[in-house]
Design a protein around this motif. Sequence first.
Motif, PDB file in Angstrom:
ATOM      1  N   LEU A  86       0.836  -1.208   0.000  1.00 17.35           N
ATOM      2  CA  LEU A  86       0.000   0.000   0.000  1.00 17.35           C
ATOM      3  C   LEU A  86       0.867   1.252   0.000  1.00 17.35           C
ATOM      4  CD1 LEU A  86      -0.615   1.720   2.930  1.00 17.35           C
ATOM      5  CD2 LEU A  86      -1.389  -0.561   3.570  1.00 17.35           C
ATOM      6  N   ASP A  87       2.066   1.154   0.559  1.00 18.73           N
ATOM      7  CA  ASP A  87       2.980   2.303   0.499  1.00 18.73           C
ATOM      8  C   ASP A  87       3.435   2.559  -0.933  1.00 18.73           C
ATOM      9  OD1 ASP A  87       2.765   2.519   3.245  1.00 18.73           O
ATOM     10  OD2 ASP A  87       4.577   1.368   3.643  1.00 18.73           O
ATOM     11  N   ILE A  88       3.766   1.500  -1.644  1.00 14.04           N
ATOM     12  CA  ILE A  88       4.139   1.642  -3.050  1.00 14.04           C
ATOM     13  C   ILE A  88       2.959   2.177  -3.852  1.00 14.04           C
ATOM     14  CG2 ILE A  88       4.640   0.318  -5.164  1.00 14.04           C
ATOM     15  CD1 ILE A  88       7.132   0.818  -3.538  1.00 14.04           C
ATOM     16  N   TYR A  89       1.764   1.694  -3.566  1.00 11.90           N
ATOM     17  CA  TYR A  89       0.561   2.157  -4.269  1.00 11.90           C
ATOM     18  C   TYR A  89       0.333   3.649  -4.013  1.00 11.90           C
ATOM     19  CZ  TYR A  89      -4.279   1.918  -6.010  1.00 11.90           C
ATOM     20  OH  TYR A  89      -5.444   2.090  -6.714  1.00 11.90           O
ATOM     21  N   THR A  90       0.563   4.077  -2.783  1.00 10.23           N
ATOM     22  CA  THR A  90       0.410   5.495  -2.452  1.00 10.23           C
ATOM     23  C   THR A  90       1.464   6.344  -3.157  1.00 10.23           C
ATOM     24  OG1 THR A  90      -0.532   4.930  -0.285  1.00 10.23           O
ATOM     25  CG2 THR A  90       0.359   7.157  -0.550  1.00 10.23           C
ATOM     26  N   LEU A  91       2.697   5.884  -3.171  1.00  8.08           N
ATOM     27  CA  LEU A  91       3.755   6.604  -3.896  1.00  8.08           C
ATOM     28  C   LEU A  91       3.442   6.678  -5.387  1.00  8.08           C
ATOM     29  CD1 LEU A  91       6.847   5.025  -2.097  1.00  8.08           C
ATOM     30  CD2 LEU A  91       6.201   7.440  -2.005  1.00  8.08           C
ATOM     31  N   ALA A 145       6.186  17.402  -2.538  1.00  6.92           N
ATOM     32  CA  ALA A 145       6.517  16.273  -1.668  1.00  6.92           C
ATOM     33  C   ALA A 145       5.259  15.747  -0.980  1.00  6.92           C
ATOM     34  CB  ALA A 145       7.550  16.696  -0.635  1.00  6.92           C
ATOM     35  N   ILE A 146       5.339  14.537  -0.468  1.00  8.11           N
ATOM     36  CA  ILE A 146       4.219  13.958   0.285  1.00  8.11           C
ATOM     37  C   ILE A 146       4.717  13.470   1.643  1.00  8.11           C
ATOM     38  CG2 ILE A 146       2.994  13.277  -1.799  1.00  8.11           C
ATOM     39  CD1 ILE A 146       3.799  10.353  -1.167  1.00  8.11           C
ATOM     40  N   ILE A 147       3.773  13.364   2.579  1.00  8.65           N
ATOM     41  CA  ILE A 147       4.056  12.876   3.930  1.00  8.65           C
ATOM     42  C   ILE A 147       3.253  11.597   4.141  1.00  8.65           C
ATOM     43  CG2 ILE A 147       3.979  13.411   6.395  1.00  8.65           C
ATOM     44  CD1 ILE A 147       3.701  16.434   5.410  1.00  8.65           C
ATOM     45  N   MET A 148       3.938  10.559   4.573  1.00  7.33           N
ATOM     46  CA  MET A 148       3.292   9.269   4.791  1.00  7.33           C
ATOM     47  C   MET A 148       3.540   8.802   6.227  1.00  7.33           C
ATOM     48  SD  MET A 148       4.484   7.509   1.178  1.00  7.33           S
ATOM     49  CE  MET A 148       3.629   5.955   1.453  1.00  7.33           C
ATOM     50  N   HIS A 149       2.699   7.899   6.672  1.00  2.74           N
ATOM     51  CA  HIS A 149       2.851   7.293   8.000  1.00  2.74           C
ATOM     52  C   HIS A 149       2.011   6.019   8.003  1.00  2.74           C
ATOM     53  CE1 HIS A 149       3.050   6.617  12.268  1.00  2.74           C
ATOM     54  NE2 HIS A 149       3.594   7.798  12.527  1.00  2.74           N
ATOM     55  N   PRO A 150       2.561   4.897   8.477  1.00  2.00           N
ATOM     56  CA  PRO A 150       1.773   3.664   8.502  1.00  2.00           C
ATOM     57  C   PRO A 150       0.699   3.674   9.579  1.00  2.00           C
ATOM     58  CG  PRO A 150       3.909   3.293   9.529  1.00  2.00           C
ATOM     59  CD  PRO A 150       3.951   4.675   8.942  1.00  2.00           C
ATOM     60  N   LEU A 151       0.823   4.613  10.538  1.00  2.00           N
ATOM     61  CA  LEU A 151      -0.119   4.757  11.638  1.00  2.00           C
ATOM     62  C   LEU A 151      -0.151   3.475  12.494  1.00  2.00           C
ATOM     63  CD1 LEU A 151      -3.027   6.605   9.763  1.00  2.00           C
ATOM     64  CD2 LEU A 151      -1.215   7.639  11.149  1.00  2.00           C
ATOM     65  N   PRO A 152      -0.443   3.567  13.789  1.00  2.00           N
ATOM     66  CA  PRO A 152      -0.865   4.766  14.502  1.00  2.00           C
ATOM     67  C   PRO A 152       0.302   5.712  14.770  1.00  2.00           C
ATOM     68  CG  PRO A 152      -0.586   2.968  16.051  1.00  2.00           C
ATOM     69  CD  PRO A 152      -0.366   2.383  14.688  1.00  2.00           C
ATOM     70  N   ARG A 153      -0.047   6.961  14.996  1.00  2.00           N
ATOM     71  CA  ARG A 153       0.978   7.946  15.331  1.00  2.00           C
ATOM     72  C   ARG A 153       0.839   8.341  16.793  1.00  2.00           C
ATOM     73  NH1 ARG A 153      -1.190  13.601  12.632  1.00  2.00           N
ATOM     74  NH2 ARG A 153      -3.329  13.440  13.395  1.00  2.00           N
ATOM     75  N   ALA A 182      -0.084  15.927   3.148  1.00  2.00           N
ATOM     76  CA  ALA A 182      -0.283  14.848   4.124  1.00  2.00           C
ATOM     77  C   ALA A 182      -1.116  13.744   3.470  1.00  2.00           C
ATOM     78  CB  ALA A 182      -0.988  15.389   5.365  1.00  2.00           C
ATOM     79  N   MET A 183      -0.509  12.614   3.243  1.00  2.00           N
ATOM     80  CA  MET A 183      -1.143  11.513   2.503  1.00  2.00           C
ATOM     81  C   MET A 183      -1.531  10.341   3.386  1.00  2.00           C
ATOM     82  SD  MET A 183      -1.528  12.070  -0.708  1.00  2.00           S
ATOM     83  CE  MET A 183      -1.280  13.662  -1.485  1.00  2.00           C
ATOM     84  N   TYR A 184      -1.298  10.393   4.687  1.00  2.00           N
ATOM     85  CA  TYR A 184      -1.442   9.192   5.504  1.00  2.00           C
ATOM     86  C   TYR A 184      -2.875   8.707   5.637  1.00  2.00           C
ATOM     87  CZ  TYR A 184      -0.604  13.328   8.501  1.00  2.00           C
ATOM     88  OH  TYR A 184      -0.546  14.605   9.019  1.00  2.00           O
ATOM     89  N   ARG A 200      -6.514   4.197   3.307  1.00  2.00           N
ATOM     90  CA  ARG A 200      -7.596   3.736   2.432  1.00  2.00           C
ATOM     91  C   ARG A 200      -7.041   2.976   1.225  1.00  2.00           C
ATOM     92  NH1 ARG A 200     -12.925   4.080   1.492  1.00  2.00           N
ATOM     93  NH2 ARG A 200     -13.683   4.300  -0.637  1.00  2.00           N
ATOM     94  N   ASN A 201      -5.896   3.423   0.721  1.00  2.00           N
ATOM     95  CA  ASN A 201      -5.256   2.696  -0.377  1.00  2.00           C
ATOM     96  C   ASN A 201      -4.989   1.244  -0.010  1.00  2.00           C
ATOM     97  OD1 ASN A 201      -5.180   4.918  -2.089  1.00  2.00           O
ATOM     98  ND2 ASN A 201      -3.111   5.515  -1.502  1.00  2.00           N
ATOM     99  N   GLY A 202      -4.781   0.994   1.292  1.00  2.00           N
ATOM    100  CA  GLY A 202      -4.520  -0.367   1.736  1.00  2.00           C
ATOM    101  C   GLY A 202      -5.657  -1.316   1.429  1.00  2.00           C
ATOM    102  N   MET A 203      -6.875  -0.851   1.562  1.00  2.00           N
ATOM    103  CA  MET A 203      -8.032  -1.694   1.278  1.00  2.00           C
ATOM    104  C   MET A 203      -8.058  -2.111  -0.187  1.00  2.00           C
ATOM    105  SD  MET A 203     -12.051  -0.727   1.832  1.00  2.00           S
ATOM    106  CE  MET A 203     -12.010   0.636   0.645  1.00  2.00           C
ATOM    107  N   TRP A 204      -7.760  -1.184  -1.087  1.00  2.00           N
ATOM    108  CA  TRP A 204      -7.832  -1.477  -2.523  1.00  2.00           C
ATOM    109  C   TRP A 204      -6.685  -2.370  -2.977  1.00  2.00           C
ATOM    110  CZ3 TRP A 204     -12.469  -0.590  -3.907  1.00  2.00           C
ATOM    111  CH2 TRP A 204     -13.179   0.515  -3.438  1.00  2.00           C
ATOM    112  N   ILE A 205      -5.482  -2.112  -2.506  1.00  2.00           N
ATOM    113  CA  ILE A 205      -4.358  -2.937  -2.966  1.00  2.00           C
ATOM    114  C   ILE A 205      -4.439  -4.329  -2.348  1.00  2.00           C
ATOM    115  CG2 ILE A 205      -2.647  -2.363  -1.201  1.00  2.00           C
ATOM    116  CD1 ILE A 205      -1.960  -2.509  -4.987  1.00  2.00           C
TER     117      ILE A 205
END
Length: 359
Positions: free
Chosen positions: A180-185, A305-313, A327-329, A334-339
Amino acid sequence: MEAVEVNSNNHLTWDQFENATTDQKVDFFKRDGKIFDVLISQQFNRDLLEELIRIADAIRKIAKRKKGMDWLQSLMSHKRAMLYFVQPSTRTFLSFLNACHILGIRSSEVRDPSTSSEVKGETPEDTIRTFSSYVDMIIMRYPKEGFAEKASFVLNQTDRPIPIINAGSGKDQHPTQALLDIYTLHRSFDDMGGIEGKSIAMVGDLLRGRTVRSLSYLLTNYPKVKIYYVSPPQLRMGNDIKNFLKSKSTPFFEVDSIEEILPIVDAVYMTRIQDEWDKNGESKDTNYDRYSLLEKHMNVMKKTAIIMHPLPRRNEIDVKVDSDPRAMYWRQERNGMWIRAALLIKIFGYEEVVMTYSD
């Protein structure tokens, strides 16, 4: 090490399998040349990553209309999945659960081993075999490193092997988070030349953070990527990852302060202190101020640039940063559900049906 033929048709001892190289193990996780078990990030090459991205995009498009969502939910209504999460999880659990819902997969769950026969002395291996009697896939999060591999090994020696997805194993790997991180990038940089050539900073507890470890593996699939590791000295990235990057000619740099890299990177991947792995409360002695992202830092970051975080923070990202368009986190989770839905499609062999769908 003595050469060992490792594949799903070859009966091995656990010691032989455990001591095999990663390259030797990868074929064991396949069926008919296709991905079957998903256990480590090294299973994913560039072609597979791009295919999963295309499938995820197709699912999103289909799901926008009721007719499409109804069709998706009929696709695998004959399949069942076990969500075996005996380590705390919110996002990973819910995104897999909802990925199953999108595709019509019925799910069962065990989130507390005290409610299972493990309290009677049943081994985790026997628990996994029990699950396999009732479902078509096991999605598991387990606190012990390598146990997902052990579970895959056990089932692949039986007459009813089913896919196992590693949803987080100890401090070691979290391959679907990396997906999902790659998908977000990819989605963030799709109109900027893609991930290739981008500079990615990973900030925080890199020694014990399985998300940054898995993402580091996947980033080697993209030429000219540069990785900046920003952490306290005692929490630097492990040598196994750094040696892997060297073997793939992926440049990386170790930095002591977040402010050094903010003006030059294209993505900042923040992480929290992983103090659940402390032995004697040692994380309390770590000054995290130099590894936190504050509102004032927005002025020095690239506009693209973008900001990511796997959460929780916790406190590593100021909540005032949330309103910044970089801020893309929240989109990231949500991208995690689709990928993850795309991954289930691929494992069960429905990718062609999805990619040729027309309403």
